[in-house]
Design a protein around this motif. Sequence first.
Motif, PDB file in Angstrom:
ATOM      1  N   SER A  68      -1.587 -16.844   3.840  1.00  0.00           N
ATOM      2  CA  SER A  68      -1.228 -15.430   3.777  1.00  0.00           C
ATOM      3  C   SER A  68       0.257 -15.321   3.446  1.00  0.00           C
ATOM      4  CB  SER A  68      -1.505 -14.727   5.111  1.00  0.00           C
ATOM      5  OG  SER A  68      -2.892 -14.711   5.399  1.00  0.00           O
ATOM      6  N   HIS A  70       2.032 -12.711   3.569  1.00  0.00           N
ATOM      7  CA  HIS A  70       2.613 -11.838   4.586  1.00  0.00           C
ATOM      8  C   HIS A  70       1.465 -11.100   5.256  1.00  0.00           C
ATOM      9  CE1 HIS A  70       2.297  -9.371   0.976  1.00  0.00           C
ATOM     10  NE2 HIS A  70       2.376  -8.274   1.706  1.00  0.00           N
ATOM     11  N   HIS A  71       1.781 -10.286   6.258  1.00  0.00           N
ATOM     12  CA  HIS A  71       0.736  -9.737   7.116  1.00  0.00           C
ATOM     13  C   HIS A  71       0.071  -8.473   6.594  1.00  0.00           C
ATOM     14  CE1 HIS A  71       4.269  -7.301   8.226  1.00  0.00           C
ATOM     15  NE2 HIS A  71       3.403  -6.363   8.568  1.00  0.00           N
ATOM     16  N   THR A  76      -4.601  -9.489   3.722  1.00  0.00           N
ATOM     17  CA  THR A  76      -5.153 -10.211   4.886  1.00  0.00           C
ATOM     18  C   THR A  76      -6.463  -9.663   5.444  1.00  0.00           C
ATOM     19  OG1 THR A  76      -3.854  -8.867   6.446  1.00  0.00           O
ATOM     20  CG2 THR A  76      -2.841 -10.909   5.650  1.00  0.00           C
ATOM     21  N   ALA A  91       0.027 -18.940   8.009  1.00  0.00           N
ATOM     22  CA  ALA A  91       0.892 -17.770   7.898  1.00  0.00           C
ATOM     23  C   ALA A  91       2.259 -18.129   8.452  1.00  0.00           C
ATOM     24  CB  ALA A  91       0.303 -16.578   8.653  1.00  0.00           C
ATOM     25  N   GLY A  95       4.045 -13.906  11.642  1.00  0.00           N
ATOM     26  CA  GLY A  95       2.847 -13.195  11.223  1.00  0.00           C
ATOM     27  C   GLY A  95       1.915 -12.757  12.342  1.00  0.00           C
ATOM     28  N   THR A 126       1.005 -21.988  11.776  1.00  0.00           N
ATOM     29  CA  THR A 126       2.123 -21.134  11.398  1.00  0.00           C
ATOM     30  C   THR A 126       3.285 -21.980  10.889  1.00  0.00           C
ATOM     31  OG1 THR A 126       3.002 -21.080  13.663  1.00  0.00           O
ATOM     32  CG2 THR A 126       1.505 -19.297  13.010  1.00  0.00           C
ATOM     33  N   ASP A 152       8.023 -11.804   7.394  1.00  0.00           N
ATOM     34  CA  ASP A 152       7.154 -12.982   7.516  1.00  0.00           C
ATOM     35  C   ASP A 152       6.627 -13.455   6.161  1.00  0.00           C
ATOM     36  OD1 ASP A 152       5.545 -10.439   7.913  1.00  0.00           O
ATOM     37  OD2 ASP A 152       3.875 -11.843   7.804  1.00  0.00           O
TER      38      ASP A 152
END
Length: 301
Positions: A68, A70-71, A76, A91, A95, A126, A152
């Motif tokens: 991912s 970003h969130h 996502t 991520a 995140g 992560t 993130d």
Amino acid sequence: MSGAVVTVADRAHAYVQEPGGWCVNNAGIVVGSDSVLVVDTAATERRTLRLRAAVDGLAPGLRRIVVSTHHHGDHTFGNHLLAGPGSLLVAHARGPAELLRKGLSLQSMWPGVEWGRTETVLPSLTVHDRIGLDLGGVTAEVFHPGVAHTADDLVVWLPEQRVLYAGDLVFSAAAPFVLMGSVSGSRAALARLRELRPRVVVPGHGPVGGPELLDVTEAYLARVADLAEDGVARGLGPLDTALRAGPGPFAGLADGERLVGNLHRAFHEVRGGAPGERIASAEAMREMVRYNGGRPLSCAA
């Protein structure tokens, strides 16, 4: 409209979704002999199922690694459909907190969209700074370029193919958006990405291009920074500054109302605010609608 697979290098593909505006993102598919790397999923169940079919068509039976960038939900919300048992979901370290804080709230902005079944799925790995992934004959580098589009962000770099999956650090044919991130941080991140000398840049939204996409994004953000300095000096707010300035040389970019949101972030930074620090994003979104002549932001998800 369904997405299209664009082969950008040996074993490297972009999954491009038109028109590429709000909620309609791109993804990446990198096929190794041991694993397939999927860079982002999609906003809706229907779109993610089409992406999954494309992944399985290119790499049937291979273990999936999903990164991912970003969130945000357009990248996502479909993670549960691609990052199932036996897969790896990657991520940035910031995140999970953002995913839990925001959940599916993005969907409330566009209640008319057929989102389907979407879930908030936390990553199984992560990244604080950088990791390398060996897919079997293909090496991918995943790293945090700094606070840019969000706090993130991750990008994926294929050094042998010189392909950069830039996430939303780069929009193609559409205005960048840094309301939740940083203008100065985005410019620093772009300079870092330019040092890679990518041959192909897969943006988070819009058509695939080359390093010229970095140049356009940098020029746009430089103008935002200049407008913010001038607006603060004149005692104006972000909306009035945007209305006085207009789109200028970037009138051809889609989603031009993002100028207002970007100026909210730029004003915050001119006044000493920290990159990535939370600001009143709801106010910025309302002012983007006003800049857009009262027309709601268009989500074609």
